[in-house]
Design a protein around this motif. Sequence first.
Motif, PDB file in Angstrom:
ATOM      1  N   ASP A   1       5.617  27.843   1.288  1.00  0.00           N
ATOM      2  CA  ASP A   1       4.942  27.022   2.292  1.00  0.00           C
ATOM      3  C   ASP A   1       5.469  27.301   3.697  1.00  0.00           C
ATOM      4  O   ASP A   1       4.736  27.131   4.677  1.00  0.00           O
ATOM      5  N   GLY A   2       6.722  27.707   3.810  1.00  0.00           N
ATOM      6  CA  GLY A   2       7.278  28.014   5.124  1.00  0.00           C
ATOM      7  C   GLY A   2       6.684  29.273   5.715  1.00  0.00           C
ATOM      8  O   GLY A   2       6.468  29.370   6.929  1.00  0.00           O
ATOM      9  N   VAL A   3       6.403  30.248   4.856  1.00  0.00           N
ATOM     10  CA  VAL A   3       5.798  31.501   5.298  1.00  0.00           C
ATOM     11  C   VAL A   3       4.303  31.330   5.552  1.00  0.00           C
ATOM     12  O   VAL A   3       3.755  31.874   6.516  1.00  0.00           O
ATOM     13  N   ALA A   4       3.655  30.586   4.677  1.00  0.00           N
ATOM     14  CA  ALA A   4       2.206  30.371   4.750  1.00  0.00           C
ATOM     15  C   ALA A   4       1.946  28.863   4.693  1.00  0.00           C
ATOM     16  O   ALA A   4       1.740  28.298   3.619  1.00  0.00           O
ATOM     17  N   PRO A   5       1.979  28.186   5.839  1.00  0.00           N
ATOM     18  CA  PRO A   5       1.917  26.719   5.842  1.00  0.00           C
ATOM     19  C   PRO A   5       0.604  26.120   5.355  1.00  0.00           C
ATOM     20  O   PRO A   5       0.507  24.894   5.209  1.00  0.00           O
ATOM     21  N   TRP A   6      -0.382  26.967   5.091  1.00  0.00           N
ATOM     22  CA  TRP A   6      -1.651  26.469   4.556  1.00  0.00           C
ATOM     23  C   TRP A   6      -1.644  26.346   3.023  1.00  0.00           C
ATOM     24  O   TRP A   6      -2.585  25.834   2.435  1.00  0.00           O
ATOM     25  N   LEU A   7      -0.578  26.826   2.379  1.00  0.00           N
ATOM     26  CA  LEU A   7      -0.573  26.825   0.914  1.00  0.00           C
ATOM     27  C   LEU A   7      -0.694  25.433   0.295  1.00  0.00           C
ATOM     28  O   LEU A   7      -1.382  25.283  -0.730  1.00  0.00           O
ATOM     29  N   PRO A   8      -0.042  24.399   0.835  1.00  0.00           N
ATOM     30  CA  PRO A   8      -0.258  23.071   0.239  1.00  0.00           C
ATOM     31  C   PRO A   8      -1.735  22.669   0.222  1.00  0.00           C
ATOM     32  O   PRO A   8      -2.208  22.075  -0.763  1.00  0.00           O
ATOM     33  N   ALA A   9      -2.462  22.994   1.287  1.00  0.00           N
ATOM     34  CA  ALA A   9      -3.888  22.657   1.325  1.00  0.00           C
ATOM     35  C   ALA A   9      -4.671  23.466   0.297  1.00  0.00           C
ATOM     36  O   ALA A   9      -5.620  22.956  -0.319  1.00  0.00           O
ATOM     37  N   VAL A  10      -4.274  24.721   0.091  1.00  0.00           N
ATOM     38  CA  VAL A  10      -4.949  25.547  -0.921  1.00  0.00           C
ATOM     39  C   VAL A  10      -4.673  25.004  -2.313  1.00  0.00           C
ATOM     40  O   VAL A  10      -5.581  24.915  -3.156  1.00  0.00           O
ATOM     41  N   ARG A  11      -3.422  24.637  -2.588  1.00  0.00           N
ATOM     42  CA  ARG A  11      -3.105  24.069  -3.906  1.00  0.00           C
ATOM     43  C   ARG A  11      -3.872  22.769  -4.128  1.00  0.00           C
ATOM     44  O   ARG A  11      -4.381  22.512  -5.230  1.00  0.00           O
ATOM     45  N   ALA A  12      -3.972  21.939  -3.098  1.00  0.00           N
ATOM     46  CA  ALA A  12      -4.735  20.689  -3.229  1.00  0.00           C
ATOM     47  C   ALA A  12      -6.204  20.972  -3.505  1.00  0.00           C
ATOM     48  O   ALA A  12      -6.836  20.305  -4.346  1.00  0.00           O
ATOM     49  N   LEU A  13      -6.755  21.962  -2.808  1.00  0.00           N
ATOM     50  CA  LEU A  13      -8.155  22.339  -3.031  1.00  0.00           C
ATOM     51  C   LEU A  13      -8.354  22.839  -4.456  1.00  0.00           C
ATOM     52  O   LEU A  13      -9.348  22.478  -5.116  1.00  0.00           O
ATOM     53  N   LEU A  14      -7.438  23.647  -4.953  1.00  0.00           N
ATOM     54  CA  LEU A  14      -7.541  24.167  -6.321  1.00  0.00           C
ATOM     55  C   LEU A  14      -7.448  23.038  -7.346  1.00  0.00           C
ATOM     56  O   LEU A  14      -8.162  23.052  -8.358  1.00  0.00           O
ATOM     57  N   ALA A  15      -6.587  22.073  -7.107  1.00  0.00           N
ATOM     58  CA  ALA A  15      -6.462  20.952  -8.040  1.00  0.00           C
ATOM     59  C   ALA A  15      -7.767  20.164  -8.110  1.00  0.00           C
ATOM     60  O   ALA A  15      -8.223  19.775  -9.205  1.00  0.00           O
ATOM     61  N   VAL A  16      -8.391  19.932  -6.955  1.00  0.00           N
ATOM     62  CA  VAL A  16      -9.681  19.222  -6.933  1.00  0.00           C
ATOM     63  C   VAL A  16     -10.751  20.047  -7.630  1.00  0.00           C
ATOM     64  O   VAL A  16     -11.544  19.518  -8.437  1.00  0.00           O
TER      65      VAL A  16
ATOM     66  N   PRO B   1      -9.476  26.460   9.105  1.00  0.00           N
ATOM     67  CA  PRO B   1      -8.998  25.331   8.296  1.00  0.00           C
ATOM     68  C   PRO B   1      -9.381  25.512   6.821  1.00  0.00           C
ATOM     69  O   PRO B   1     -10.473  26.003   6.518  1.00  0.00           O
ATOM     70  N   VAL B   2      -8.487  25.126   5.937  1.00  0.00           N
ATOM     71  CA  VAL B   2      -8.777  25.164   4.507  1.00  0.00           C
ATOM     72  C   VAL B   2      -9.627  23.944   4.162  1.00  0.00           C
ATOM     73  O   VAL B   2      -9.270  22.817   4.519  1.00  0.00           O
ATOM     74  N   PRO B   3     -10.753  24.126   3.488  1.00  0.00           N
ATOM     75  CA  PRO B   3     -11.580  22.964   3.129  1.00  0.00           C
ATOM     76  C   PRO B   3     -10.800  21.991   2.245  1.00  0.00           C
ATOM     77  O   PRO B   3      -9.945  22.388   1.454  1.00  0.00           O
ATOM     78  N   SER B   4     -11.112  20.716   2.369  1.00  0.00           N
ATOM     79  CA  SER B   4     -10.491  19.711   1.508  1.00  0.00           C
ATOM     80  C   SER B   4     -11.319  19.457   0.261  1.00  0.00           C
ATOM     81  O   SER B   4     -10.826  18.921  -0.735  1.00  0.00           O
TER      82      SER B   4
END
Length: 234
Positions: free
Chosen positions: A57-72, A36-39
């Motif tokens: 995101d379709g190829v790597a469905p974890w990317l939204p979580a990574v982008r959210a983590l980077l924004a934080v 799991p990608v940390p929040s």
Amino acid sequence: MDVIQHESGCPLDRFEGWLTAAAADVRVVRPYDGDPVPSVPAEGLIVLGGQMSAYDDGVAPWLPAVRALLAVAAAEATPTLGICLGAQLLTVACGGRVEVDAAPGRESGVVDVRWLSSAADDPLVSGLPDPFPGPSMHADAVASLPAGAVLLGSSAMYPHQAFRVGAAAWGVQFHPEVSEPTFAGWAAEHPDVDSAAVVGELVSRDAEVAAAGRELATRFAAIVARAASSAVPR
């Protein structure tokens, strides 16, 4: 620090030894393998490269979580380093734009990154070799930086080679972590790359590439350590 690895062929590579030598505590997160990608960011964050685009995101469905983590991480001034795809994800996460299959074409080989005057007082890149020998293998590119980001370094082919978002989130389009075997594997996957030429270039310049990469890794580890020592518990 957490390290987000997007695929097996794009590992932490030489950074692992360099960060360990700098007494960094490294935890590799492999979302492609089910991690799991940390929040919430740890005391430091590195996001590695990968074959997918920053929007895939379709190829790597974890990317939204990574982008959210980077924004934080950027908003909280958590020491962060995005490498290649990681830099592009940092760009998109903070409001910038990435061009997929950018018009200039693939940038491959060891790229000379020239530091701008803005790099002179940057905590991470100030005083690094100029030009910085950056192994490169990308076709997507940062087209526009997030608002308020500071451009730090450029190459002849692509202007956005190194930048900082906020106080402590850096993106680099090149691969300071890469070793010759890993780089050779990437080159072999792209029919538009002269594998022998680009790998030979890395081999011939490897002493300076390794020295520069180690210095960058050591500096980043020190920034993480300083931030951790002064952090207020959540």
